[in-house]
Design a protein around this motif. Structure first.
Motif, PDB file in Angstrom:
ATOM      1  N   GLN A   1       0.389  -1.372   0.266  1.00  0.00           N
ATOM      2  CA  GLN A   1       0.467  -0.261  -0.002  1.00  0.00           C
ATOM      3  C   GLN A   1       1.052   1.552   0.389  1.00  0.00           C
ATOM      4  O   GLN A   1       0.677   2.180  -0.948  1.00  0.00           O
ATOM      5  CB  GLN A   1      -0.648  -0.007   1.450  1.00  0.00           C
TER       6      GLN A   1
ATOM      7  N   LEU B   1       2.233   2.020  -3.108  1.00  0.00           N
ATOM      8  CA  LEU B   1       0.676   2.509  -4.185  1.00  0.00           C
ATOM      9  C   LEU B   1       1.091   3.422  -4.001  1.00  0.00           C
ATOM     10  O   LEU B   1       0.572   4.165  -5.162  1.00  0.00           O
ATOM     11  CB  LEU B   1       0.149   1.449  -3.922  1.00  0.00           C
ATOM     12  N   LEU B   2       0.755   4.677  -2.629  1.00  0.00           N
ATOM     13  CA  LEU B   2       1.075   5.282  -2.462  1.00  0.00           C
ATOM     14  C   LEU B   2       1.806   6.828  -3.421  1.00  0.00           C
ATOM     15  O   LEU B   2       0.935   7.740  -3.744  1.00  0.00           O
ATOM     16  CB  LEU B   2       0.344   5.624  -0.926  1.00  0.00           C
TER      17      LEU B   2
ATOM     18  N   LYS C   1       1.261   6.710  -6.653  1.00  0.00           N
ATOM     19  CA  LYS C   1       0.188   7.108  -7.610  1.00  0.00           C
ATOM     20  C   LYS C   1       0.598   8.480  -7.548  1.00  0.00           C
ATOM     21  O   LYS C   1       0.619   9.453  -7.525  1.00  0.00           O
ATOM     22  CB  LYS C   1      -1.078   6.331  -7.133  1.00  0.00           C
TER      23      LYS C   1
ATOM     24  N   LYS D   1      -6.450   1.465   3.556  1.00  0.00           N
ATOM     25  CA  LYS D   1      -6.749   1.077   1.867  1.00  0.00           C
ATOM     26  C   LYS D   1      -6.999   2.316   1.014  1.00  0.00           C
ATOM     27  O   LYS D   1      -7.098   2.657  -0.291  1.00  0.00           O
ATOM     28  CB  LYS D   1      -7.921   0.227   1.341  1.00  0.00           C
TER      29      LYS D   1
ATOM     30  N   SER E   1      -4.038   4.965   0.420  1.00  0.00           N
ATOM     31  CA  SER E   1      -3.651   4.176  -0.996  1.00  0.00           C
ATOM     32  C   SER E   1      -3.808   3.665  -2.003  1.00  0.00           C
ATOM     33  O   SER E   1      -3.211   4.074  -3.447  1.00  0.00           O
ATOM     34  CB  SER E   1      -2.859   3.039  -0.267  1.00  0.00           C
ATOM     35  N   THR E   2      -5.785   3.478  -2.279  1.00  0.00           N
ATOM     36  CA  THR E   2      -5.877   3.583  -3.259  1.00  0.00           C
ATOM     37  C   THR E   2      -6.370   5.435  -4.256  1.00  0.00           C
ATOM     38  O   THR E   2      -6.198   5.389  -5.358  1.00  0.00           O
ATOM     39  CB  THR E   2      -6.906   3.081  -3.528  1.00  0.00           C
ATOM     40  N   THR E   3      -6.623   6.101  -3.306  1.00  0.00           N
ATOM     41  CA  THR E   3      -6.993   7.782  -3.474  1.00  0.00           C
ATOM     42  C   THR E   3      -5.988   8.657  -2.663  1.00  0.00           C
ATOM     43  O   THR E   3      -6.479   9.199  -1.613  1.00  0.00           O
ATOM     44  CB  THR E   3      -8.269   8.208  -3.086  1.00  0.00           C
TER      45      THR E   3
ATOM     46  N   ARG F   1     -13.663   9.220  -3.522  1.00  0.00           N
ATOM     47  CA  ARG F   1     -12.861  10.358  -4.436  1.00  0.00           C
ATOM     48  C   ARG F   1     -13.555  11.277  -4.615  1.00  0.00           C
ATOM     49  O   ARG F   1     -14.325  12.564  -4.889  1.00  0.00           O
ATOM     50  CB  ARG F   1     -12.995   9.905  -6.454  1.00  0.00           C
TER      51      ARG F   1
END
Length: 224
Positions: free
Chosen positions: A35, A38-39, A42, A74, A77-79, A117
């Motif tokens: 994570q 990924l963070l 991105k 989560k 790390s995804t947004t 988002r």
């Protein structure tokens, strides 16, 4: 002559080493190595942020609202763009807007988990509220709006003009605004291009078994 080893020790002594308590605190934020990677990939700018003034206050806010450590890891790390949003001026007002709409912290958290988002919109009063009002005006029950928004918040994100077009198309298809499936149809149409929708409408009118036509139209085989 000074020994090289002594100089190296002096330099190393100036580098702050996290205490065991600080190290444990960092690990407890729940981010896995994947994570974190990924963070950073991105949103590389996160490396420039001060954790004490940026990251930790946001983590503490989400914790206070009932998000688990894993949920927060989560979400960020995804947004990761959420980290550049002002907590006081953007995130908290958006969260309060959603809570006022959904009348439940649990439902607000569920909506954010479905679409993190939504916290990136400048003002939900401008981008989302008009679409909610459009549904109210045609008789969509408040309970259906809440259910629809909680599970499919992305359906409310088109601009107001486009959303009204979608609503009109769904009404023309004969869907009843008082039924839950009206919201499902809005979600399906929002996710399609106009040409794809028109093709599906033609097949819908062609006389295939009603049940198959309906679920195919919505792009799903869930009801078969």
């Amino acid at each position: 002559m000074r020994k090289k080893g002594a100089k190296e020790i002096q330099i190393c002594d100036k580098i702050p080493i996290p205490s065991e308590e600080q190290d444990q605190n960092n690990r407890n934020h729940g981010f896995t190595e994947t994570q974190i990677s990924l963070l950073i990939r991105k949103y590389p700018r996160v490396l420039l942020f001060d954790p004490e003034s940026n990251l930790f206050p946001k983590i503490e806010f989400f914790h206070s609202k009932g998000f688990s450590t894993q949920d927060i890891a989560k979400l960020l790390s995804t947004t990761p763009e959420v980290l550049r949003r002002s907590l006081e001026n953007k995130i908290i007002p958006s969260y309060n807007f959603l809570t006022e709409l959904l009348k439940s912290q649990e439902k607000t958290n569920a909506a954010i988990k479905h679409l993190a988002r939504i916290l990136l919109y400048d003002d939900l009063q401008i981008s989302v509220a008009p679409n909610i009002e459009a549904l109210r005006e045609i008789g969509v029950p408040k309970s259906n709006i809440v259910t629809f928004f909680t599970s499919r918040p992305q359906a409310f994100t088109p601009n107001a003009d486009r959303f009204k077009e979608i609503v009109e198309e769904v009404k023309k298809m004969g869907f009843n605004p008082t039924k839950v499936m009206f919201g499902v149809a809005i979600h399906a149409l929002r996710a399609m291009t106009k040409s794809t929708w028109e093709k599906k409408v033609e097949v819908y009118k062609s006389g295939v078994c009603l049940r198959i036509r309906f679920w195919w139209l919505l792009g799903s085989n869930h009801g078969l």
